[in-house]
Design a protein around this motif. Structure first.
Motif, PDB file in Angstrom:
ATOM      1  N   UNK A  43       0.836  -1.197   0.000  1.00 50.96           N
ATOM      2  CA  UNK A  43       0.000   0.000   0.000  1.00 50.96           C
ATOM      3  C   UNK A  43       0.873   1.249   0.000  1.00 50.96           C
ATOM      4  N   UNK A  48       2.061   1.990  -3.413  1.00 50.96           N
ATOM      5  CA  UNK A  48       1.040   2.677  -4.203  1.00 50.96           C
ATOM      6  C   UNK A  48       1.008   4.161  -3.880  1.00 50.96           C
ATOM      7  N   UNK A  53      -7.575   9.457 -14.114  1.00 47.58           N
ATOM      8  CA  UNK A  53      -8.134   8.131 -14.385  1.00 47.58           C
ATOM      9  C   UNK A  53      -7.078   7.061 -14.121  1.00 47.58           C
ATOM     10  N   UNK A 113      -4.711   7.227 -11.954  1.00 50.45           N
ATOM     11  CA  UNK A 113      -4.631   7.062 -10.500  1.00 50.45           C
ATOM     12  C   UNK A 113      -5.724   6.134 -10.000  1.00 50.45           C
ATOM     13  N   UNK A 114      -6.945   6.346 -10.492  1.00 52.69           N
ATOM     14  CA  UNK A 114      -8.057   5.512 -10.039  1.00 52.69           C
ATOM     15  C   UNK A 114      -7.803   4.059 -10.418  1.00 52.69           C
ATOM     16  N   UNK A 115      -7.358   3.835 -11.668  1.00 57.50           N
ATOM     17  CA  UNK A 115      -7.126   2.465 -12.128  1.00 57.50           C
ATOM     18  C   UNK A 115      -6.026   1.812 -11.300  1.00 57.50           C
ATOM     19  N   UNK A 147      -5.155   2.435  -8.320  1.00 61.24           N
ATOM     20  CA  UNK A 147      -5.574   2.094  -6.970  1.00 61.24           C
ATOM     21  C   UNK A 147      -6.479   0.873  -6.960  1.00 61.24           C
ATOM     22  N   UNK A 148      -7.444   0.846  -7.891  1.00 58.81           N
ATOM     23  CA  UNK A 148      -8.404  -0.262  -7.897  1.00 58.81           C
ATOM     24  C   UNK A 148      -7.689  -1.580  -8.158  1.00 58.81           C
ATOM     25  N   UNK A 149      -6.889  -1.606  -9.223  1.00 60.53           N
ATOM     26  CA  UNK A 149      -6.208  -2.855  -9.553  1.00 60.53           C
ATOM     27  C   UNK A 149      -5.196  -3.210  -8.463  1.00 60.53           C
ATOM     28  N   UNK A 209      -5.288  -2.562  -5.237  1.00 61.53           N
ATOM     29  CA  UNK A 209      -5.925  -3.151  -4.058  1.00 61.53           C
ATOM     30  C   UNK A 209      -6.483  -4.530  -4.361  1.00 61.53           C
ATOM     31  N   UNK A 210      -7.007  -4.709  -5.591  1.00 61.39           N
ATOM     32  CA  UNK A 210      -7.521  -6.030  -5.942  1.00 61.39           C
ATOM     33  C   UNK A 210      -6.398  -7.061  -5.894  1.00 61.39           C
ATOM     34  N   UNK A 211      -5.222  -6.708  -6.426  1.00 62.40           N
ATOM     35  CA  UNK A 211      -4.093  -7.642  -6.409  1.00 62.40           C
ATOM     36  C   UNK A 211      -3.643  -7.900  -4.974  1.00 62.40           C
ATOM     37  N   UNK A 212      -3.602  -6.829  -4.158  1.00 62.53           N
ATOM     38  CA  UNK A 212      -3.179  -7.005  -2.767  1.00 62.53           C
ATOM     39  C   UNK A 212      -4.132  -7.950  -2.043  1.00 62.53           C
ATOM     40  N   UNK A 213      -5.442  -7.753  -2.284  1.00 64.64           N
ATOM     41  CA  UNK A 213      -6.421  -8.622  -1.626  1.00 64.64           C
ATOM     42  C   UNK A 213      -6.221 -10.065  -2.081  1.00 64.64           C
ATOM     43  N   UNK A 214      -6.035 -10.251  -3.412  1.00 61.66           N
ATOM     44  CA  UNK A 214      -5.876 -11.610  -3.928  1.00 61.66           C
ATOM     45  C   UNK A 214      -4.615 -12.258  -3.365  1.00 61.66           C
TER      46      UNK A 214
END
Lengths: 188, 312, 101
Positions: free
Chosen positions: C28, C31, C68, C70-72, C74-76, C78-83
């Motif tokens: 994090x 990022x 945009x 930045x948004x992408x 962050x979303x991707x 966090x998704x990778x971190x969660x996975x």
């Protein structure tokens, strides 16, 4: 506003942006780190307002407030030490990174100072927002469409990556909850 | 559109004065409507005195301390929240030609104030370093993401007939027909957002009693007072915005503009505070389901209706 | 407030971002370093738009694209971190060392 006041405000915001940006990596608390980053972004947004980019300045503050809020949530969720009660250093290759960061700063500012850029300021701030809107949504809407599709794909990808249940059952099947004490010899 | 400019100190005075009177009015209205809804009739004297009595009581109270809080953030969170209420109020036009700060991007400024208000509420819950405040803050942020989307969609729909993000233009576009008639879904959805962001009444999910007071569980004395004051100020700003974006703001016959705005703001406030007394607290998980599954599609519908009407 | 000073400030933001992205161990925080770099990029784009491009909206569009991104990111991210966290209970880069062995 007089030119002196604009200059003064610019320096306050500029020093604020860089200082809070630096503090992001020097604080012990993850939540503080994300809100310091927000402070840096808000300072940059304020500089944009001084540059008469009214829409972008406010939109940056608006978007980043929400984004950093989400960031702070994830911080508390994943990290140890969200409140910053214990000192915490989680860095590697510190010296190399510092040198790389400094080199990037020197190189980029050398370009900024030495290169010869044309001096053509915005003629009048009136109509800036309208022209941006026409550029964004006029004729072919290329940027708007591609960014829209990009964000949609991102959402789908993120849900697919992080959702609990996939085609082959629950994503965390066979995994174990994190232990209360660290495992011996690292994570695995 | 051409608007009158006031010196900055006059603008600041107008905003701070309006908010001070407004937040007191919200507190008094809260007491008045409580007796009225309970069937005790309208007791003006009691309602007017009660906020002062409560404030005096809070000011006499001892300050609680927690273990290792973030004292500066904790002390400043109410100021941030109240300051954002003031920033939000600056963009609201007081007459059809004058707003304290009539930005060309007024709706975006409003959105930025709302988004930073969410941060302020989170910080208020995070900084005492205590369990229930943090749970309240967490829960609020999870819900706030759904309020924020709703809010932006209905406000953009309100801006569509004016073809401008400037609030004086939005008021001017309602000369013939108020937005509440043109877009009947807008105002009710905006009222939901108002209750949500000020965590008031049925959507009091940040400071609710099921969390022993939520984000303000550890706040006492003057700190609690300032937090409640800021919250009342924010509700007032939201009511003024609802009156402006959907009820034509300062437009109306006979009376001067500011009086019309005041009347409409009070009407919206009575609805909001009354809802707070009549409707019970909504379970948060059910609200998330309703928010994303029902309210958000309704906001899309609202935007669609506004867009179809705006077609040449 | 000249174009030069604005570019130096944005270079400083990028520099701090580079330092953060390279030195931090937690996903994090990395990022955050990336976001800080993009912050500098946006400032530079708006500076060029305001002072060197005579007000054509292209510079502003670049900033919108950066937002945009930045948004992408962050979303991707966090998704990778969660996975990754689901699979390995890992939230720091140095713990993902399978490829080193």
């Amino acid at each position: 506003m007089s030119a002196f006041l604009v200059d003064l405000a610019f320096w306050v915001f500029a020093v604020g942006a860089v200082w809070t940006g630096y503090r992001v990596f020097r604080t012990d608390s993850m939540v503080r780190a994300s809100f310091l980053l927000l402070a840096s972004l808000v300072n940059v947004g304020a500089i944009m307002l001084l540059l008469s980019a009214e829409y972008l300045g406010f939109a940056l503050i608006f978007m980043m407030a929400l984004e950093m809020m989400v960031m702070a949530l994830f911080m508390v969720m994943f990290m140890m030490n969200p409140a910053g009660l214990n000192p915490m250093v989680m860095v590697h290759q510190n010296r190399l990174s510092a040198v790389a960061g400094f080199a990037a700063f020197l190189g980029l500012s050398a370009v900024g100072v030495l290169a010869d850029f044309p001096d053509r300021p915005v003629p009048e701030p009136v109509g800036v927002v309208a022209r941006l809107g026409e550029e964004l949504l006029g004729d072919s809407m290329l940027v708007f469409e591609s960014v829209g599709v990009l964000l949609l794909a991102t959402m789908i990808g993120a849900v697919a990556l992080s959702s609990q249940r996939g085609r082959y059952g629950a994503a965390d099947e066979g995994s174990e909850p994190p232990p209360m004490v660290p495992r011996e010899g690292g994570a695995r | 559109m051409q608007v009158a400019h006031a010196p900055w100190w006059l603008g600041a005075l107008v905003v701070v004065g309006t908010l001070a009177v407004g937040s007191y009015a919200v507190a008094a209205l809260h007491e008045l409507l409580a007796t009225a809804v309970a069937g005790g009739g309208v007791r003006v004297g009691e309602g007017v005195a009660a906020p002062w009595r409560r404030a005096a009581l809070l000011l006499r109270q001892e300050r609680t301390r927690t273990e290792a809080p973030d004292p500066i953030t904790w002390a400043l969170a109410p100021a941030l929240y109240g300051g954002l209420a003031a920033l939000a109020l600056t963009v609201v036009p007081l007459s059809s030609t004058f707003a304290v700060a009539d930005f060309r991007t007024g709706i975006v400024v409003w959105g930025a104030a709302e988004a930073l208000a969410i941060v302020a509420i989170f910080l208020h819950g995070w900084s005492p370093n205590s369990l229930f405040p943090l749970v309240g803050a967490y829960r609020f942020v999870a819900l706030a993401l759904s309020y924020e989307l709703l809010s932006m969609f209905v406000l953009i729909a309100a801006a569509l007939p004016a073809e401008s993000l400037q609030l004086t233009d939005i008021v001017a576009a309602q000369h013939g027909l108020w937005n509440v008639v043109r877009q009947p879904l807008g105002l009710p959805l905006f009222l939901v957002v108002s209750l949500g962001v000020t965590f008031w009444g049925p959507l009091d999910l940040a400071d609710s009693s099921d969390l022993a007071g939520g984000t303000s569980a550890e706040a006492s004395g003057g700190q609690r007072l300032s937090w409640q004051l800021a919250r009342c100020a924010m509700l007032f700003s939201f009511a003024a915005m609802g009156a402006t974006a959907f009820l034509g703001g300062p437009l109306g016959p006979w009376l001067p503009g500011p009086l019309w705005l005041l009347t409409k703001t009070v009407v919206v406030l009575v609805i909001l505070v009354g809802l707070g007394h009549v409707v019970g607290r909504v379970p948060p998980e059910r609200f998330v389901a309703v928010g994303w599954g029902l309210l958000l599609p309704l906001a899309f519908l609202d935007l669609l209706v506004a867009g179809l009407e705006a077609l040449p | 407030m000249t174009l030069q000073t604005l570019l130096v400030v944005s270079a400083a933001l990028v520099g701090v971002g580079v330092y953060g992205a390279l030195s931090q161990q937690s996903f994090v925080m990395i990022m955050m370093g990336l976001e800080l770099m993009l912050n500098g990029v946006m400032l530079a784009a708006v500076a060029f738009w305001a002072l060197a491009a005579a007000g054509t909206p292209k510079g502003q569009l670049l900033t919108i694209v950066a937002m945009a991104v930045m948004a992408v990111e962050m979303v991707i991210g966090f998704a990778v971190v969660v996975a990754v966290y689901r699979a390995r209970q890992v939230d720091m880069t140095d713990m993902l060392d399978e490829l080193k062995r």
